[in-house]
Design a protein around this motif. Structure first.
Motif, PDB file in Angstrom:
ATOM      1  N   ASN A  68       0.819  -1.200   0.000  1.00 27.22           N
ATOM      2  CA  ASN A  68       0.000   0.000   0.000  1.00 27.22           C
ATOM      3  C   ASN A  68       0.860   1.260   0.000  1.00 27.22           C
ATOM      4  O   ASN A  68       1.580   1.538   0.964  1.00 27.22           O
ATOM      5  N   ARG A  69       0.742   2.034  -1.042  1.00 21.06           N
ATOM      6  CA  ARG A  69       1.479   3.286  -1.207  1.00 21.06           C
ATOM      7  C   ARG A  69       1.277   4.217  -0.012  1.00 21.06           C
ATOM      8  O   ARG A  69       2.185   4.936   0.403  1.00 21.06           O
ATOM      9  N   ASP A  70       0.065   4.202   0.568  1.00 20.46           N
ATOM     10  CA  ASP A  70      -0.226   5.082   1.706  1.00 20.46           C
ATOM     11  C   ASP A  70       0.654   4.789   2.917  1.00 20.46           C
ATOM     12  O   ASP A  70       0.889   5.674   3.738  1.00 20.46           O
ATOM     13  N   LEU A  71       1.129   3.559   3.044  1.00 18.31           N
ATOM     14  CA  LEU A  71       2.057   3.250   4.134  1.00 18.31           C
ATOM     15  C   LEU A  71       3.339   4.068   3.961  1.00 18.31           C
ATOM     16  O   LEU A  71       3.884   4.591   4.935  1.00 18.31           O
ATOM     17  N   GLY A  72       3.801   4.198   2.736  1.00 17.71           N
ATOM     18  CA  GLY A  72       4.971   5.033   2.465  1.00 17.71           C
ATOM     19  C   GLY A  72       4.731   6.474   2.866  1.00 17.71           C
ATOM     20  O   GLY A  72       5.598   7.128   3.460  1.00 17.71           O
ATOM     21  N   CYS A  73       3.547   6.984   2.578  1.00 15.85           N
ATOM     22  CA  CYS A  73       3.195   8.360   2.975  1.00 15.85           C
ATOM     23  C   CYS A  73       3.189   8.496   4.495  1.00 15.85           C
ATOM     24  O   CYS A  73       3.658   9.502   5.036  1.00 15.85           O
ATOM     25  N   GLU A 121      17.879   3.525  -0.197  1.00 14.33           N
ATOM     26  CA  GLU A 121      17.492   4.749  -0.912  1.00 14.33           C
ATOM     27  C   GLU A 121      18.119   4.776  -2.297  1.00 14.33           C
ATOM     28  O   GLU A 121      17.450   5.082  -3.283  1.00 14.33           O
ATOM     29  N   ASN A 122      19.397   4.470  -2.350  1.00 15.80           N
ATOM     30  CA  ASN A 122      20.095   4.485  -3.637  1.00 15.80           C
ATOM     31  C   ASN A 122      19.513   3.460  -4.598  1.00 15.80           C
ATOM     32  O   ASN A 122      19.394   3.720  -5.800  1.00 15.80           O
ATOM     33  N   THR A 123      19.162   2.307  -4.078  1.00 14.14           N
ATOM     34  CA  THR A 123      18.588   1.240  -4.913  1.00 14.14           C
ATOM     35  C   THR A 123      17.265   1.680  -5.536  1.00 14.14           C
ATOM     36  O   THR A 123      16.973   1.327  -6.678  1.00 14.14           O
ATOM     37  N   HIS A 124      16.490   2.465  -4.821  1.00 14.09           N
ATOM     38  CA  HIS A 124      15.138   2.821  -5.273  1.00 14.09           C
ATOM     39  C   HIS A 124      14.992   4.280  -5.672  1.00 14.09           C
ATOM     40  O   HIS A 124      13.864   4.777  -5.797  1.00 14.09           O
ATOM     41  N   GLN A 125      16.097   4.961  -5.924  1.00 13.77           N
ATOM     42  CA  GLN A 125      16.020   6.381  -6.262  1.00 13.77           C
ATOM     43  C   GLN A 125      15.280   6.648  -7.570  1.00 13.77           C
ATOM     44  O   GLN A 125      14.778   7.744  -7.788  1.00 13.77           O
ATOM     45  N   GLY A 126      15.154   5.649  -8.427  1.00 13.47           N
ATOM     46  CA  GLY A 126      14.463   5.830  -9.702  1.00 13.47           C
ATOM     47  C   GLY A 126      12.945   5.825  -9.597  1.00 13.47           C
ATOM     48  O   GLY A 126      12.252   6.181 -10.557  1.00 13.47           O
ATOM     49  N   VAL A 127      12.404   5.451  -8.455  1.00  9.36           N
ATOM     50  CA  VAL A 127      10.949   5.460  -8.273  1.00  9.36           C
ATOM     51  C   VAL A 127      10.525   6.911  -8.082  1.00  9.36           C
ATOM     52  O   VAL A 127      10.933   7.560  -7.119  1.00  9.36           O
ATOM     53  N   GLU A 128       9.731   7.421  -9.014  1.00  7.35           N
ATOM     54  CA  GLU A 128       9.417   8.847  -9.010  1.00  7.35           C
ATOM     55  C   GLU A 128       8.437   9.265  -7.927  1.00  7.35           C
ATOM     56  O   GLU A 128       8.590  10.322  -7.328  1.00  7.35           O
ATOM     57  N   ASP A 129       7.420   8.469  -7.669  1.00 10.02           N
ATOM     58  CA  ASP A 129       6.428   8.825  -6.652  1.00 10.02           C
ATOM     59  C   ASP A 129       7.043   8.672  -5.269  1.00 10.02           C
ATOM     60  O   ASP A 129       7.550   7.600  -4.915  1.00 10.02           O
ATOM     61  N   GLY A 130       7.002   9.729  -4.486  1.00  7.15           N
ATOM     62  CA  GLY A 130       7.648   9.738  -3.176  1.00  7.15           C
ATOM     63  C   GLY A 130       7.115   8.700  -2.208  1.00  7.15           C
ATOM     64  O   GLY A 130       7.879   8.027  -1.515  1.00  7.15           O
ATOM     65  N   CYS A 131       5.804   8.548  -2.145  1.00 12.87           N
ATOM     66  CA  CYS A 131       5.228   7.560  -1.226  1.00 12.87           C
ATOM     67  C   CYS A 131       5.596   6.144  -1.645  1.00 12.87           C
ATOM     68  O   CYS A 131       5.935   5.305  -0.803  1.00 12.87           O
ATOM     69  N   SER A 132       5.554   5.884  -2.936  1.00 17.68           N
ATOM     70  CA  SER A 132       5.916   4.555  -3.437  1.00 17.68           C
ATOM     71  C   SER A 132       7.390   4.269  -3.202  1.00 17.68           C
ATOM     72  O   SER A 132       7.757   3.152  -2.831  1.00 17.68           O
TER      73      SER A 132
END
Length: 163
Positions: A68-73, A121-132
């Motif tokens: 759930n993306r909202d968990l990231g938020c 963070e470095n591994t997932h820096q390409g994910v554009e949506d901040g929450c995701s």
């Protein structure tokens, strides 16, 4: 804001991590207390449902899928409230280390935890949506903690929830 959410996810993981297998349960409990103080504030601000609280409850269960993306938020909001993100909306390594140390981690463990988050963070820096992106970083960190056998038991999680 997107980078700050990613950093927050990593920082949340720092709060829940520990230095040794035996001591980790106590340290994680202490560190999670710091984060739980802002849960209600973020839950209200973000208007998230109980499903996010269920995700937080099950965060350390390795078999539980965090999707759930909202968990990231939610994680990002909590990190902001705890001042673990700098003005550049990135995890403030010094503050993150200090937070871990204030909850019982020694210098080496605090640096290790922040380093693990930074790697995620470095591994997932390409994910554009901040929450995701924050969600992906949190999942990465959870995996690393499980690999080290530092994840808290459900008993520890339940004690924290009941406290």
């Amino acid at each position: 804001m997107a980078d700050s959410r990613l950093r927050l996810a990593c920082l949340l993981c720092v709060i829940f991590a520990a230095g040794s297998v035996t001591a980790s349960k106590e340290l994680i409990s202490k560190m999670s207390t710091g984060f739980t103080k802002v849960v209600d504030q973020c839950k209200t601000e973000l208007n998230v449902g109980e499903h996010i609280m269920q995700d937080m409850y099950n965060f350390w269960r390795e078999e539980y899928e965090l999707v759930n993306r909202d968990l990231g938020c939610m994680i990002m909001c909590m990190a902001v409230k705890l001042d673990l993100i700098g003005a550049d909306q990135k995890m403030h390594h010094g503050k993150a280390e200090d937070f871990a140390k204030s909850h019982g981690a020694d210098d080496a463990v605090a640096k290790q935890l922040v380093g693990m988050i930074h790697d995620c963070e470095n591994t997932h820096q390409g994910v554009e949506d901040g929450c995701s992106r924050t969600l992906e970083v949190a999942k990465c960190f959870r995996t690393k903690i499980h690999e080290l056998k530092w994840a808290p038991s459900m008993e520890v999680v339940m004690e924290e929830i009941m406290a």
